[in-house]
Scaffold this active site. Structure first.
Site, PDB file in Angstrom:
ATOM      1  N   LYS A  49     -25.783  59.967  64.683  1.00 28.88           N
ATOM      2  CA  LYS A  49     -25.014  60.602  63.608  1.00 28.88           C
ATOM      3  C   LYS A  49     -25.103  62.113  63.796  1.00 28.88           C
ATOM      4  CE  LYS A  49     -24.386  60.744  58.588  1.00 28.88           C
ATOM      5  NZ  LYS A  49     -24.073  62.182  58.560  1.00 28.88           N
ATOM      6  N   PHE A 121     -14.981  60.192  68.578  1.00 27.37           N
ATOM      7  CA  PHE A 121     -15.529  58.843  68.614  1.00 27.37           C
ATOM      8  C   PHE A 121     -14.500  57.760  68.291  1.00 27.37           C
ATOM      9  CE2 PHE A 121     -17.316  61.133  64.836  1.00 27.37           C
ATOM     10  CZ  PHE A 121     -16.387  60.707  63.899  1.00 27.37           C
ATOM     11  N   LYS A 197     -23.730  54.195  58.067  1.00 31.77           N
ATOM     12  CA  LYS A 197     -24.714  55.202  58.439  1.00 31.77           C
ATOM     13  C   LYS A 197     -26.119  54.697  58.148  1.00 31.77           C
ATOM     14  CE  LYS A 197     -23.651  57.685  54.144  1.00 31.77           C
ATOM     15  NZ  LYS A 197     -23.122  58.951  53.586  1.00 31.77           N
TER      16      LYS A 197
END
Length: 281
Positions: A49, A121, A197
């Protein structure tokens, strides 16, 4: 994905003709949900992340995740493709404040932008599952390399212990956490379990609505911020501030990011601490 570029001033997004990026009022990207131990990890790939500013290239303009224009130098956007890219504007670990200052300025600082990378991404224009979208990105970047653009690498997840071993490794090196991307779905706008996440702590944006004076060593300085969450919960945030931040705290009405470790039975964040001021994107 219903997407078609019409020219330099209009494009079709989800069936609606948009004449300017300024008119967008809803998120235009996939948004992340929080990790749940019940998810099937074999359905996901993971990557680090990145603590930067989310950016979306729509084929002719660079936008924030909510559709506002990012004022990047021409040399930064000129080599980008005619198809959309989803990614993060990033400098390095622990450099969020520098990224935010550079990216959200209305007048681009050319020298500051030289430090930025566009870490891509995903690409919504490929009507297929994530591995095929990622493969298209990697093919484009191999055929048309751009120095300040990098394709984020992903890896499979062998087990939950492997996931958390990777998380510990990233965080120990100054990283923020891990992102999981679902393999078998097409690109979808909005929040879902397509993007998840994973962090040691949770983050949340809250609004400053008041102050509590400090005592003892903090006499004459900020003691705590009185804040309100998007769902109306109010609570104090009293740690995470430098002395300088206590002398000149965030202004009333400003958005800040806090870190916390779960919530109480009343929904109040546990061990809430100040992370940084969040400028509008």
């Amino acid at each position: 994905m219903n997407w078609k570029v019409l020219g330099s001033s209009a494009f079709i997004w989800a069936g609606s003709i948009v004449t300017s990026p300024n008119v967008m009022s809803v998120p235009i990207v996939t948004l992340a949900s929080e990790y749940d131990a019940d998810i099937r990890l074999a359905d996901y790939w993971m990557s680090e992340k990145l603590d930067g500013i989310r950016a979306f290239w729509n084929g002719y303009a660079l936008l924030t995740r909510s559709g506002k224009p990012i004022h990047a130098p021409t040399w930064f956007t000129e080599p980008l493709p005619e198809f959309p890219l989803d990614g993060e504007l990033w400098i390095a670990r622990n450099a969020f404040n520098d990224v935010q200052k550079t990216v959200l300025d209305n007048e681009p600082d050319d020298a500051a932008w030289r430090d930025l990378f566009f870490m891509v991404f995903d690409t919504p224009h490929v009507p297929s599952v994530f591995p095929e979208r990622l493969a298209k990105l990697e093919q484009w970047h191999k055929e048309s390399p751009v120095k300040h653009v990098k394709v984020v690498s992903h890896r499979s997840i062998a087990s939950e212990s492997a996931l958390f071993d990777y998380l510990e490794s990233v965080v120990d090196q100054g990283g923020e956490g891990i992102m999981l991307r679902k393999l078998d779905t097409r690109y979808r706008v909005g929040r879902s379990d397509d993007l998840i996440k994973v962090k040691r702590h949770q983050s949340q944006e809250v609004t400053v609505i008041g102050y509590k004076a400090g005592k003892g060593r903090l006499d004459g300085l900020l003691g705590s911020l009185w804040v309100e969450s998007d769902d109306g919960l109010r609570f104090y945030v009293g740690s995470g501030f430098s002395d300088e931040q206590r002398r000149s705290p965030p202004v009333l009405g400003s958005k800040i990011t806090i870190h916390h470790n779960g919530v109480t039975h009343n929904g109040i964040p546990r061990f809430a601490r100040f992370a940084h001021i969040r400028r509008p994107e």
